[in-house]
Design a protein around this motif. Structure first.
Motif, short mmCIF file in Angstrom:
data_model
loop_
_atom_site.label_atom_id
_atom_site.label_comp_id
_atom_site.label_asym_id
_atom_site.label_seq_id
_atom_site.Cartn_x
_atom_site.Cartn_y
_atom_site.Cartn_z
N THR A 158 0.84 -1.20 0.00
CA THR A 158 0.00 0.00 0.00
C THR A 158 0.88 1.25 0.00
O THR A 158 1.74 1.42 0.87
CB THR A 158 -0.93 0.00 1.23
N ILE A 159 0.63 2.05 -1.00
CA ILE A 159 1.36 3.32 -1.10
C ILE A 159 0.40 4.43 -0.70
O ILE A 159 -0.72 4.49 -1.21
CB ILE A 159 1.81 3.61 -2.55
N ALA A 160 0.85 5.29 0.18
CA ALA A 160 0.02 6.43 0.58
C ALA A 160 0.72 7.72 0.18
O ALA A 160 1.92 7.87 0.34
CB ALA A 160 -0.21 6.41 2.09
N CYS A 161 -0.07 8.59 -0.34
CA CYS A 161 0.45 9.88 -0.79
C CYS A 161 -0.18 10.94 0.12
O CYS A 161 -1.40 11.13 0.10
CB CYS A 161 0.02 10.02 -2.24
N ALA A 162 0.63 11.57 0.94
CA ALA A 162 0.11 12.52 1.92
C ALA A 162 0.16 13.93 1.34
O ALA A 162 1.20 14.59 1.36
CB ALA A 162 0.90 12.44 3.22
N GLN A 163 -0.96 14.35 0.84
CA GLN A 163 -1.06 15.70 0.25
C GLN A 163 -1.33 16.68 1.39
O GLN A 163 -2.47 17.03 1.66
CB GLN A 163 -2.16 15.71 -0.81
N ILE A 164 -0.26 17.08 2.08
CA ILE A 164 -0.46 17.93 3.26
C ILE A 164 -0.24 19.40 2.93
O ILE A 164 0.39 19.75 1.93
CB ILE A 164 0.46 17.52 4.44
N GLN A 165 -0.77 20.23 3.81
CA GLN A 165 -0.56 21.68 3.66
C GLN A 165 0.77 22.04 4.32
O GLN A 165 0.98 21.78 5.50
CB GLN A 165 -1.71 22.44 4.30
N VAL A 166 1.64 22.63 3.54
CA VAL A 166 2.97 23.00 4.05
C VAL A 166 2.97 24.50 4.35
O VAL A 166 2.56 25.30 3.51
CB VAL A 166 4.05 22.63 3.02
N PRO A 168 9.14 24.79 10.26
CA PRO A 168 9.49 23.36 10.29
C PRO A 168 8.78 22.60 11.39
O PRO A 168 8.44 21.43 11.20
CB PRO A 168 11.01 23.37 10.50
N GLU A 169 8.54 23.25 12.50
CA GLU A 169 7.86 22.57 13.60
C GLU A 169 6.44 22.18 13.20
O GLU A 169 6.03 21.01 13.33
CB GLU A 169 7.83 23.49 14.83
N ALA A 170 5.69 23.14 12.68
CA ALA A 170 4.31 22.86 12.28
C ALA A 170 4.27 21.81 11.18
O ALA A 170 3.42 20.91 11.19
CB ALA A 170 3.63 24.15 11.80
N ASN A 171 5.18 21.91 10.23
CA ASN A 171 5.17 20.98 9.10
C ASN A 171 5.52 19.56 9.54
O ASN A 171 4.95 18.59 9.06
CB ASN A 171 6.12 21.44 8.00
N THR A 172 6.47 19.46 10.46
CA THR A 172 6.84 18.13 10.95
C THR A 172 5.67 17.52 11.71
O THR A 172 5.35 16.34 11.53
CB THR A 172 8.08 18.23 11.86
N LYS A 173 5.05 18.32 12.53
CA LYS A 173 3.91 17.80 13.31
C LYS A 173 2.78 17.38 12.38
O LYS A 173 2.12 16.36 12.61
CB LYS A 173 3.46 18.82 14.35
N THR A 182 8.94 19.21 2.47
CA THR A 182 7.88 19.05 3.46
C THR A 182 8.16 19.89 4.71
O THR A 182 7.26 20.53 5.25
CB THR A 182 7.84 17.57 3.94
N ILE A 183 9.40 19.86 5.16
CA ILE A 183 9.70 20.45 6.47
C ILE A 183 9.93 21.96 6.41
O ILE A 183 9.31 22.71 7.16
CB ILE A 183 10.85 19.68 7.14
N LYS A 187 15.04 14.74 11.49
CA LYS A 187 15.43 13.54 12.25
C LYS A 187 14.24 12.96 13.01
O LYS A 187 14.14 11.75 13.17
CB LYS A 187 16.58 13.87 13.20
N GLU A 188 13.34 13.79 13.44
CA GLU A 188 12.15 13.28 14.13
C GLU A 188 11.27 12.49 13.18
O GLU A 188 10.67 11.48 13.57
CB GLU A 188 11.35 14.43 14.73
N LEU A 189 11.20 12.96 11.97
CA LEU A 189 10.38 12.25 10.99
C LEU A 189 11.05 10.90 10.63
O LEU A 189 10.37 9.87 10.52
CB LEU A 189 10.20 13.14 9.76
N ILE A 190 12.36 10.94 10.51
CA ILE A 190 13.09 9.70 10.22
C ILE A 190 12.88 8.69 11.35
O ILE A 190 12.63 7.51 11.11
CB ILE A 190 14.60 10.02 10.03
#
Lengths: 636, 636
Positions: free
Chosen positions: A4-12, A17-22, A45-46, A69-72
């Motif tokens: 399953t591949i998911a594509c996260a179309q998020i608002q950047v 960077p804090e908001a985007n990572t969260k 993304t970040i 690094k948090e995302l990793i």
């Protein structure tokens, strides 16, 4: 086995960077809940993308690295592909600052997986440096790296797919960043190189701004890419609003899975955060799509949707919830007013009609009818008294000359009086109302006016946002009809506003009943469009050539017969052309330098998208020869 | 045998190939009259450099090519090196438009001489993409070409000197374009490669904008280059004024011959057209210099000279001969006024004192004294009556709410009243005076105000040119002293203007006697300088770190002891820092987007030189941790 591949179309959010990572971490959990094996996030993304020279601030760069690094670390039991800035503190960019790549990171179980670079990430190869893009200013590219590496490896050697093991099965992801998938003008073809190196699925992570009709082109290009490579392609784009000062850009998302034959697709809605998924069978190289394609928008709906999203998000970003709009009874201010009522609510909009003695009862009544139809706040502030006082102060106060000891007075011309009215409206009344009502005030100028500077400095070319600054007059009318018919479902913009002759109403000569605007929009809209939007920047040489060979209307896309009707002689055609070309290259540039930010829709908007210098208008030697010939021919 | 090299430091007019070609032809005749064998012209002699997206207009490109042919045809019996755009219609740039190189052409007897490229020209290898430079947006570089060519030839193979035969003797010219000689941050060293390939004389043709103290660096770098290569170097730069919209740049020329040992030089005066010559002995690789080095300027003289040249030329380019200046009795407007009297003549300057009830007799008298000392035109336009009328109109006119049927009124706050005054001065009075006096009006904002947006939209941050927009307050004072002492040789700016406390005089609290400006310039000038001019864009993280370790003053370059005096506690320091940082990143960006063009002096000016987006202020995680610790420590 299907994965399953998911594509996260998020608002950047640019520069956060804090908001985007969260946000990414939250979407990762959603994807996990849907048993995703691989989750894609957009390019950068970040940090976000359009950040100006914040890319030079080391504290920001280090912070983005730390959030990455948090995302990793969150990639336990699945694979994440995301965009971030990648730093190499051992090297420098050509500007001498720390080495930076616009990179894709592939993480699984807390570890980074490699492609073909001597780094644990994939760097963007094709760096766009046109329109609003400045990638070369900030990022080092794979091709520059190529020349530095020992033995100058080929691009093919460096562009290796990333091998991910999902439940014991290896899947090779051919990862690209945005422009890497748009290389028809580059000397390399990245999807082909990745495919040749064994990629089973092409993944394009993007941070790609919306442009009118761009999504149609995207579908064409990516479907063809999938088909040519014979493997599926997933395109993951962000949504949101980012700006580079003079231009506000919307990011439409429109993330899509394309089947290997390019025949079918599953796509995410425009301008909405979504998690889009599909099942992928690596052995068969087949996608199983989970969702039908989005319906295509009409032109008017597309423009309305982009403007609606762009203006709402931008105002939220700068913290404005209210808008004051000067309404003249003309179409530009009417459409602007209806639009802001639509996005902010009638209670948060203040419409101000600001008449001088030249405003007709026709337009004053239309403004009021509209306020009533919109159910919004309305105020009438007449300016004649202060305009008269200003003319008196400026014209009657003695100017003392300390060299000669003499006093003199200035003459206030009718033209100066027109501009005094416009500035009195904008800087004295509207700016003052907005400061006290709260929020900002709107710039109602359209793109035709922006082209030739048909506006007054600190008067009507002022405000927090030029909502219609990238729309030609005919597009403003179309948007007005759309608002009435499809948004409000009633005539909030009175029909007469669509039919009266556009006029600035700044003098006896310029009224709704008399002359009206010097612009004949059914012609000038299209002439001006050729100045700015044509690929090779149409010049007087091209235009006069087309006029002389009788193909001008066809080239411009305006109505046949119009040119002959407007310009009975070459003299008349040339006089009109040079009048506006001179403005376009001259005073209008000065005005655009100080104009409000423009919400960008077209393939070329004024501002950072179309960079310009204050210079004398340029006429080529060939133009001058053609002109001399045309004029002498006409005289003989 | 000695050959005569002439360096034509001509004024290049951006976007005017005809004028530039004619100027070059005229200098070619001058050089011929001096028996020159080789004549160098600057980079992009024919088109100019800062042209914005005019580079995309094909008619312009073809015209530049055609004018270039005229210059090539004029090379009978001597050798010309000049800069022009070079087109390859068979190829495209990465943006899909026609292939363009920023090129040097070497012509002799009507023919072009080759270097190491498969083209009859030398292309620029190092394309700067920082500060105001956008070379990558328009030009294809030698390194990109390298990767396209069969077999990927090395850069050394491509960078061959051009062999010119002068009276039977071969001379090998190692030709570089501007940045090619500034490659300390690139992975290649072009002068060395040219030397290794046999160059006997390094020739750098440039179109290099002036920056404060840049010429000192130029001399250091080029002298070292000559010495390291062991051959002489000639640097040929243009003079003139070019802009990219938001920034006006001066080009100082300062063309120079450097001896092979780097020990002696002969240079052209700054900001003047000149033909500089030297004799070159190719066998001995020796230069015989014809002129002693130019004397070094003091800092104040350097800034004065650049501003004088820049403002004069820019106003000439846009066709303005008169200036209206609002004079408050403060230092910024005083320096601006004296400056324009210097460049335009007292008769062409109108000084306007525009008092409200808050302006003191002290400052009003100072403004008048200055006008008298300058012997210029002076007018007093009081604004209180219209300001009162505006407050009444805005606050007393009922606003009708069509949704509820109710009427309400706005409250006009003291802060709103301050801005009403500023806009009344700028947009109503000064803009109106200027329109009738003729010419434009001046923006008097300095760089400290620009940094934090300490100015009113459409009020004082308005005008045709921000003359002082790249000077810190202390530099404005220094320029004022220079004008009195070295230019006017009398006290045209009254001494008291230097000593009174700066104040906007917009309320009871803000007067010369009372509070004055919220900015403490001896500190904030230096704090703000670190925001914009520091190499790695100093951030709150860096600043708080330095504050806590006691090295802040040293890092900022302000007076020791000042920080402790201003901020007795970490709370006070942090509150001040965040107050201004928030402005710098927020509303001040919005104001700069609509600010007038800035005459650029420093190594980083606001505008196109420092690109920025409207975003939330960024505070790194590390900053937030340090702050929490500092505040809790202070509390414990």
């Amino acid at each position: 086995m299907k994965i399953t591949i998911a594509c996260a179309q998020i608002q950047v959010e640019p520069g956060n960077p804090e908001a985007n990572t969260k946000k990414a971490l939250a979407y990762l959990e959603k994807a996990r809940a849907q048993q995703a094996d691989i989750v894609l996030f957009p390019e950068l993304t970040i940090p976000g993308y359009l950040l100006g020279d914040l890319w030079e601030q080391n504290a920001f760069l280090r912070d983005c690295e730390a959030w990455g690094k948090e995302l990793i670390a969150a990639s336990k039991d699945l694979c994440i592909v995301f965009g971030n800035i990648a730093l190499d503190p051992e090297k420098i960019n050509e500007d001498g600052r720390i080495r930076k790549y616009n990179a894709a990171f592939v993480a699984q179980n807390g570890k980074l997986l490699h492609g073909g670079l001597p780094y644990p990430f994939i760097s963007k190869t094709a760096l766009p440096n046109y329109r609003e893009f400045d990638d070369g200013r900030y990022f080092h590219s794979t091709t520059k790296l190529q020349l530095e590496l020992p033995g100058t490896p080929s691009l093919k050697e460096l562009l290796q797919p990333v091998a991910v093991t999902i439940r014991g099965q290896e899947v090779k992801l051919g990862i690209m960043l945005c422009e890497d998938g748009w290389t028809e003008n580059y000397y390399y073809n990245i999807p082909q190189l990745l495919k040749q190196n064994g990629a089973q699925l092409l993944c394009n992570i993007s941070c790609s701004p919306y442009t009118f009709h761009k999504n149609v082109k995207r579908h064409r290009i990516f479907a063809a890419q999938a088909k040519e490579c014979g493997i599926p392609l997933v395109y993951c784009n962000s949504v949101g609003v980012q700006n580079n000062g003079k231009n506000i850009f919307t990011f439409d998302g429109c993330s899509t899975f394309y089947s290997a034959d390019g025949q079918s697709r599953s796509d995410a809605p425009a301008f909405q955060e979504t998690l889009l998924t599909a099942q992928f069978d690596p052995a068969a190289r087949q996608l199983e799509l989970n969702k039908a394609p989005e319906p295509e928008f009409s032109d008017a709906k597309e423009i309305y949707t982009a403007l609606h999203y762009g203006a709402s998000q931008f105002l939220k970003q700068i913290g404005l919830q209210k808008m004051t709009i000067g309404v003249s009874g003309g179409i530009d201010s009417a459409v602007t007013a209806a639009f802001y009522v639509d996005i902010l609510g009638a209670d948060n909009v203040l419409l101000a009609n600001i008449p001088s003695r030249y405003n007709s009862s026709v337009t004053k009544n239309l403004a009021q009818q509209m306020a009533q139809a919109l159910g919004t706040r309305y105020v009438i502030i007449p300016i004649q008294e202060v305009v008269d006082k200003t003319i008196e102060q400026l014209g009657q106060t003695p100017i003392h000359n300390y060299a000669t000891g003499e006093d003199s007075k200035l003459t206030i011309t009718p033209f100066a009086t027109e501009n005094i009215q416009a500035r009195d409206r904008g800087a004295r009344v509207i700016a003052g109302l907005a400061a006290s009502f709260g929020g900002g005030f709107s710039c109602n100028s359209n793109k035709a006016e922006m082209t030739v500077g048909y506006a007054t400095f600190y008067g009507d070319i002022a405000g927090v946002l030029a909502l219609l600054g990238d729309l030609w007059k005919h597009q403003v009318y179309a948007l007005g009809h759309y608002l009435n018919e499809e948004v409000f479902h009633k005539e909030v913009i009175p029909e007469q506003i669509f039919t009266i002759k556009p006029s600035a109403e700044l003098s006896e000569a310029q009224t709704v009943g008399n002359g009206g605007d010097p612009l004949v929009y059914p012609y000038h809209d299209f002439l001006f469009r050729s100045f700015i939007e044509d690929w090779y920047k149409t010049s007087p040489e091209d235009l006069l050539g087309w006029y002389l060979e009788g193909t001008l209307e066809e080239h411009l896309g305006c109505a046949p017969g119009l040119v002959k009707e407007l310009f009975p002689t070459p003299q008349a055609f040339i006089a009109d052309l040079e009048r506006w070309w001179k403005n376009f290259c001259g005073l209008a540039v000065a005005k655009r330098i100080q104009a409000p930010p423009i919400l960008t829709i077209s393939k070329r908007a004024y501002g950072y998208d179309h960079r310009e210098a204050q210079m004398k208008p340029f006429y080529s030697r060939k133009y001058q020869e053609m002109k001399a010939k045309a004029l002498s021919g006409a005289n003989s």
